[in-house]
Design an enzyme around this catalytic site. Structure first.
Site, PDB file in Angstrom:
ATOM      1  N   ARG A  88      -3.681   2.137  -9.371  1.00  0.00           N
ATOM      2  CA  ARG A  88      -4.005   0.759  -9.005  1.00  0.00           C
ATOM      3  C   ARG A  88      -4.196   0.702  -7.493  1.00  0.00           C
ATOM      4  O   ARG A  88      -3.238   0.589  -6.730  1.00  0.00           O
ATOM      5  CB  ARG A  88      -2.885  -0.179  -9.463  1.00  0.00           C
ATOM      6  CG  ARG A  88      -2.647  -0.221 -10.967  1.00  0.00           C
ATOM      7  CD  ARG A  88      -3.758  -0.973 -11.711  1.00  0.00           C
ATOM      8  NE  ARG A  88      -3.964  -2.306 -11.210  1.00  0.00           N
ATOM      9  CZ  ARG A  88      -3.360  -3.395 -11.662  1.00  0.00           C
ATOM     10  NH1 ARG A  88      -2.490  -3.312 -12.649  1.00  0.00           N
ATOM     11  NH2 ARG A  88      -3.624  -4.564 -11.132  1.00  0.00           N
ATOM     12  N   HIS A 127     -24.213   2.020  -3.004  1.00  0.00           N
ATOM     13  CA  HIS A 127     -22.898   1.571  -2.531  1.00  0.00           C
ATOM     14  C   HIS A 127     -22.565   2.198  -1.179  1.00  0.00           C
ATOM     15  O   HIS A 127     -22.029   1.524  -0.294  1.00  0.00           O
ATOM     16  CB  HIS A 127     -21.815   1.879  -3.568  1.00  0.00           C
ATOM     17  CG  HIS A 127     -21.620   0.777  -4.554  1.00  0.00           C
ATOM     18  ND1 HIS A 127     -20.412   0.480  -5.108  1.00  0.00           N
ATOM     19  CD2 HIS A 127     -22.490  -0.121  -5.077  1.00  0.00           C
ATOM     20  CE1 HIS A 127     -20.542  -0.547  -5.937  1.00  0.00           C
ATOM     21  NE2 HIS A 127     -21.797  -0.919  -5.935  1.00  0.00           N
TER      22      HIS A 127
END
EC number: 2.5.1.78
Length: 165
Positions: A88, A127
């Protein structure tokens, strides 16, 4: 025709800044450093020492050690925390930002963050191009914030010393 150059305020005392850069996604993150250095010079921050660390997670310890030396009037952190699909990443980013805030509050050396955490980052040329441009913008913004904060602190500390504040 170029617009006229802006004359930024000068500091009463020389300022020395530490720029701590994560090497993870160096080709993206270094755009912040390059833009920072150019804008910092325009704002009379001519003493900048650059330090590299493996990743963003290592930045706070380096920032703390540098702040404790009292050699630096400010520290700038730059890094990119991305979702690698396993961990995470927002927990890492949150930990880094909180630790940088702790460093500045404990040491009274301002710490500025260009540690960015995009919601999505894919290792595609689109990106990479977008985030290179974005980090260049952030480099200018963090130089502005650094110079303006140092000017404000210089003024505030002078007022405190004079018994005005």
């Amino acid at each position: 025709m170029d617009p006229p150059a802006i004359e930024h305020p000068r500091f009463a005392k020389p300022q020395r800044v530490a720029f701590v850069q994560a090497c993870w996604h160096r080709d993206v993150v270094e755009e912040a450093r390059i833009a920072f250095m150019k804008e910092a010079e325009a704002r009379h921050l001519t003493h900048v020492d650059v330090f590299e660390v493996p990743g963003s997670f290592e930045i706070p310890l380096h920032a703390q050690i540098l702040a404790k030396t009292r050699r630096y009037t400010a520290i700038v952190a730059a890094g990119l925390v991305v979702d690698g699909g396993i961990y995470r990443h927002e927990f890492v980013a949150d930990t880094v930002i909180k630790a940088l805030m702790d460093v500045q509050l404990r040491t009274e050396v301002p710490v500025f963050s260009a540690v960015l955490t995009p919601q999505q980052f894919h290792e595609t040329e689109v990106h990479y191009d977008f985030f290179r441009r974005h980090f260049a913008i952030k480099g200018v913004e963090v130089a502005e914030a650094c110079a303006n904060t140092l000017l404000g602190l210089e003024r505030l500390r002078g007022q405190v010393a004079a018994g005005i504040a």
